[in-house]
Structures are given as C-alpha cells and as structure tokens.
Write a protein that holds these residues in place. Structure first.
Motif, PDB file in Angstrom:
ATOM      1  N   ALA A 173      29.753  60.491 -29.284  1.00 20.08           N
ATOM      2  CA  ALA A 173      30.796  61.173 -30.080  1.00 20.08           C
ATOM      3  C   ALA A 173      31.314  62.205 -29.338  1.00 20.08           C
ATOM      4  CB  ALA A 173      29.739  61.662 -31.470  1.00 20.08           C
ATOM      5  N   THR A 174      30.575  63.094 -28.740  1.00 15.03           N
ATOM      6  CA  THR A 174      31.242  64.328 -27.997  1.00 15.03           C
ATOM      7  C   THR A 174      32.215  63.613 -26.761  1.00 15.03           C
ATOM      8  OG1 THR A 174      28.909  65.276 -28.167  1.00 15.03           O
ATOM      9  CG2 THR A 174      30.383  66.267 -26.641  1.00 15.03           C
TER      10      THR A 174
ATOM     11  N   VAL B  20      34.350  61.327 -26.785  1.00 15.17           N
ATOM     12  CA  VAL B  20      35.314  60.959 -27.260  1.00 15.17           C
ATOM     13  C   VAL B  20      36.336  61.730 -28.052  1.00 15.17           C
ATOM     14  CG1 VAL B  20      34.801  58.402 -27.489  1.00 15.17           C
ATOM     15  CG2 VAL B  20      34.625  59.718 -29.746  1.00 15.17           C
ATOM     16  N   GLN B  21      35.899  63.047 -28.196  1.00 17.20           N
ATOM     17  CA  GLN B  21      36.815  63.865 -28.856  1.00 17.20           C
ATOM     18  C   GLN B  21      38.262  64.115 -28.568  1.00 17.20           C
ATOM     19  OE1 GLN B  21      35.607  66.045 -31.535  1.00 17.20           O
ATOM     20  NE2 GLN B  21      33.872  64.453 -31.840  1.00 17.20           N
ATOM     21  N   ASP B  22      38.437  64.148 -27.081  1.00 20.83           N
ATOM     22  CA  ASP B  22      39.586  64.253 -26.664  1.00 20.83           C
ATOM     23  C   ASP B  22      40.335  62.786 -26.500  1.00 20.83           C
ATOM     24  OD1 ASP B  22      38.126  62.916 -24.571  1.00 20.83           O
ATOM     25  OD2 ASP B  22      38.754  64.096 -23.122  1.00 20.83           O
ATOM     26  N   GLY B  23      39.855  61.764 -26.908  1.00 19.05           N
ATOM     27  CA  GLY B  23      40.375  60.589 -26.877  1.00 19.05           C
ATOM     28  C   GLY B  23      40.232  59.367 -25.862  1.00 19.05           C
TER      29      GLY B  23
ATOM     30  N   GLU C   7      31.575  61.127 -18.325  1.00 15.13           N
ATOM     31  CA  GLU C   7      31.168  61.202 -19.440  1.00 15.13           C
ATOM     32  C   GLU C   7      30.413  59.918 -19.788  1.00 15.13           C
ATOM     33  OE1 GLU C   7      34.684  63.666 -21.709  1.00 15.13           O
ATOM     34  OE2 GLU C   7      35.019  61.784 -21.571  1.00 15.13           O
TER      35      GLU C   7
END
Length: 64
Positions: free
Chosen positions: A22-23, A25-28, A34
């Motif tokens: 979840a952290t 994919v914050q920027d797409g 990661e």
C-alpha cells in the motif's frame, strides 16, 4: 480459538506485505527496490511470527 503456528505466520506475513505494498503504490508505480521491500516485509514478519510461540491455554482441573 486455536490458530496453528503456520496460519498465524501466514496472516502476519500477508498483513506486513499488504502494508508495504500500500505504501509502495502511493505514487502509482512499484520500483524494484519497493518490490524487494515488500518481499522482505513478508519474509521478516513470517519469520518473526513463526518464532514466537502461541500462548498455552490453561487446562481446567479434572474433577475426581
């Protein structure tokens, strides 16, 4: 409720992996570093949770 050591570790690993994903994919996008972080979070949580023993339930005294 009895939860086996294996299922406890699997659920712990999935929870840690979901939080890391979840952290990430914050920027797409998910970069290679990661992805490595997600895998290490899963394996680390799995190993730590596996190492911690389940609490022993008290058995009631037998009436004689």
């Amino acid at each position: 409720m009895k939860i086996s050591k294996t299922w406890k570790a699997v659920v712990g690993g999935l929870a840690a992996g979901a939080a890391a994903a979840a952290t990430a994919v914050q920027d797409g996008t998910v970069t290679a570093s990661e992805g490595v972080t997600i895998v290490l979070a899963i394996l680390g949580a799995y190993g730590v949770t596996w190492a911690v023993p389940n609490r022993q339930t008290a058995t009631p005294p037998r009436d004689q």
